[in-house]
Design an enzyme around this catalytic site. Structure first.
Site, short mmCIF file in Angstrom:
data_model
loop_
_atom_site.label_atom_id
_atom_site.label_comp_id
_atom_site.label_asym_id
_atom_site.label_seq_id
_atom_site.Cartn_x
_atom_site.Cartn_y
_atom_site.Cartn_z
N LYS A 44 0.80 -1.22 0.00
CA LYS A 44 0.00 0.00 0.00
C LYS A 44 0.84 1.27 0.00
O LYS A 44 0.31 2.36 -0.18
CB LYS A 44 -0.97 0.00 1.18
CG LYS A 44 -1.95 -1.16 1.18
CD LYS A 44 -2.90 -1.24 -0.01
CE LYS A 44 -3.67 0.00 -0.28
NZ LYS A 44 -4.90 -0.26 -1.10
N1 PMP Z 1 -2.94 -6.95 1.19
C1 PMP Z 1 -3.09 -6.21 2.29
C2 PMP Z 1 -2.50 -6.70 3.58
C3 PMP Z 1 -3.82 -5.01 2.24
O1 PMP Z 1 -3.97 -4.26 3.35
C4 PMP Z 1 -4.40 -4.61 1.01
C5 PMP Z 1 -5.17 -3.33 0.89
N2 PMP Z 1 -6.21 -3.10 1.75
C6 PMP Z 1 -4.25 -5.43 -0.10
C7 PMP Z 1 -3.49 -6.58 0.02
C8 PMP Z 1 -5.00 -5.19 -1.39
O2 PMP Z 1 -4.57 -4.20 -2.16
P1 PMP Z 1 -5.53 -3.29 -3.06
O3 PMP Z 1 -6.16 -2.29 -2.14
O4 PMP Z 1 -4.57 -2.69 -4.00
O5 PMP Z 1 -6.58 -4.11 -3.73
#
Ligand code: PMP
Length: 328
Positions: A44
């Site tokens: 992130k």
């Molecule tokens: N893995 C973790 C641990 C996250 O916190 C997030 C985002 N909330 C993601 C993956 C997913 O990423 P995205 O928001 O880009 O879909």
């Protein structure tokens, strides 16, 4: 050797690591993009950098400015990590059931955290609506809005997609990614489909999230819940709307936790829950293509140390009936 003149500059350009144990089992090459090596410790950081960059370019964020965001934690950590160097104040709203390491980290890097009871999205007290309200009521504050702000997916289109293609000399067959805001899959899938159109894009989804059913049926349905943090949603976000997806896999907490401990013990990688969800999805695809040598890429979104108070706690594992077993 990568040298960065600032924390800001050090986001991205993460290694792509071949996961030996799962690759040898399947006769495919399974690679994980080591996003836990970003300065704030997660994928992130990319979304955070994209959104700050855009707000600065639009003239909405200036020295001493305030960034407000609703987050499961990692986006908040990413924003606070980058804000420290640039002199912004960060206010975070966050559900109060996330791993305690994330709140501790946020406080350590100077974010103001407001933990709120988890509730359905339609409830005005949902962390998302609370962040929006705080920003509206505070003069000069900027709401990052990672779900609808497409500077999130755009940053993945500009960086994550090109890095993967370059690291594999253009030879990627399958991309597997879980979705929270949809930024990762929204940006990376579009880049890969434009530059390597026969890449298969798979979204991995935990129980209780609607993304799997949305791809399969067009409706955001889905029963139950999951211990995986930061993943899963029951509405279409602007970032996910950009994604080009071929298929979806629903993955249980049992499959996720067995993968988490399998790669810890066999590969020395102790990863977070969403990374394990992703790796099980990559493994499931590799078994489908058993022995083909296909190159399957996924994301190691953050490190297991961020969830130690949960996944390393025997009582927690007992309560959730998740003591690790052999990976099937
Ligand atoms: N893995 C973790 C641990 C996250 O916190 C997030 C985002 N909330 C993601 C993956 C997913 O990423 P995205 O928001 O880009 O879909």
């Amino acid at each position: 050797m990568i040298r960065a003149e600032s924390v800001w500059e050090s986001v991205g350009n993460t290694p792509l690591i071949r996961i030996k144990s799962l690759s040898e089992r399947t006769g495919c090459d399974i690679y994980g993009k080591a996003e836990f090596l970003n300065p704030g410790g997660s994928i992130k950081d990319r979304a955070a950098k994209g959104m700050i960059q855009k707000a600065e370019a639009d003239g909405r964020l200036e020295l001493g400015g305030v960034i407000v965001e609703g987050t499961a934690g990692n986006t908040g950590i990413g924003l606070a990590t980058l804000a420290a160097e640039r002199g912004y104040r960060v206010i975070i709203t966050m559900p109060n059931n996330q791993a305690k390491e994330k709140y501790q980290m946020l406080e350590a890097i100077g974010a103001e955290v407001r933990a709120v009871p988890p509730c359905p999205f339609a409830n005005p007290n949902h962390f998302y609506h609370q962040a929006k309200r705080i920003a509206e009521e505070m003069p000069g504050a900027v709401w990052a809005d990672q779900f609808e702000n497409t500077a999130n997916a755009q940053f993945h289109y500009d960086t994550t997609g090109p890095e993967i293609l370059q690291q594999l000399d253009g030879q990627v067959d399958v991309l597997v990614a879980a979705s929270g805001t949809g930024g990762t899959i929204g940006g990376t899938s579009t880049y890969l489909k434009e530059h390597k159109p026969d890449t298969t894009i798979i979204v991995t989804d935990p129980e209780g999230s609607g993304t799997h059913d949305y791809i399969k049926t067009g409706a955001f349905t889905g029963e139950g819940g999951s211990v995986t943090e930061g993943i899963g949603i029951k509405r279409l976000t602007a970032n996910f709307a950009r994604a080009v997806v071929d298929d979806a896999l629903r993955i249980t907490d049992r499959q996720m936790i067995d993968t988490l401990f399998h790669v810890a013990r066999h590969d020395g990688l102790f990863l977070g829950t969403s990374s394990a969800l992703n790796l099980y999805g990559a493994y499931a695809m590799a078994r489908r293509y058993q022995g083909s040598g296909k190159k399957i890429v996924t994301f190691l979104c953050d490190h297991g140390s961020r969830y130690a108070s949960k996944v390393l706690d025997k009582d927690w594992l007992t309560e959730k009936d998740l003591h690790p077993r052999l990976l099937e």
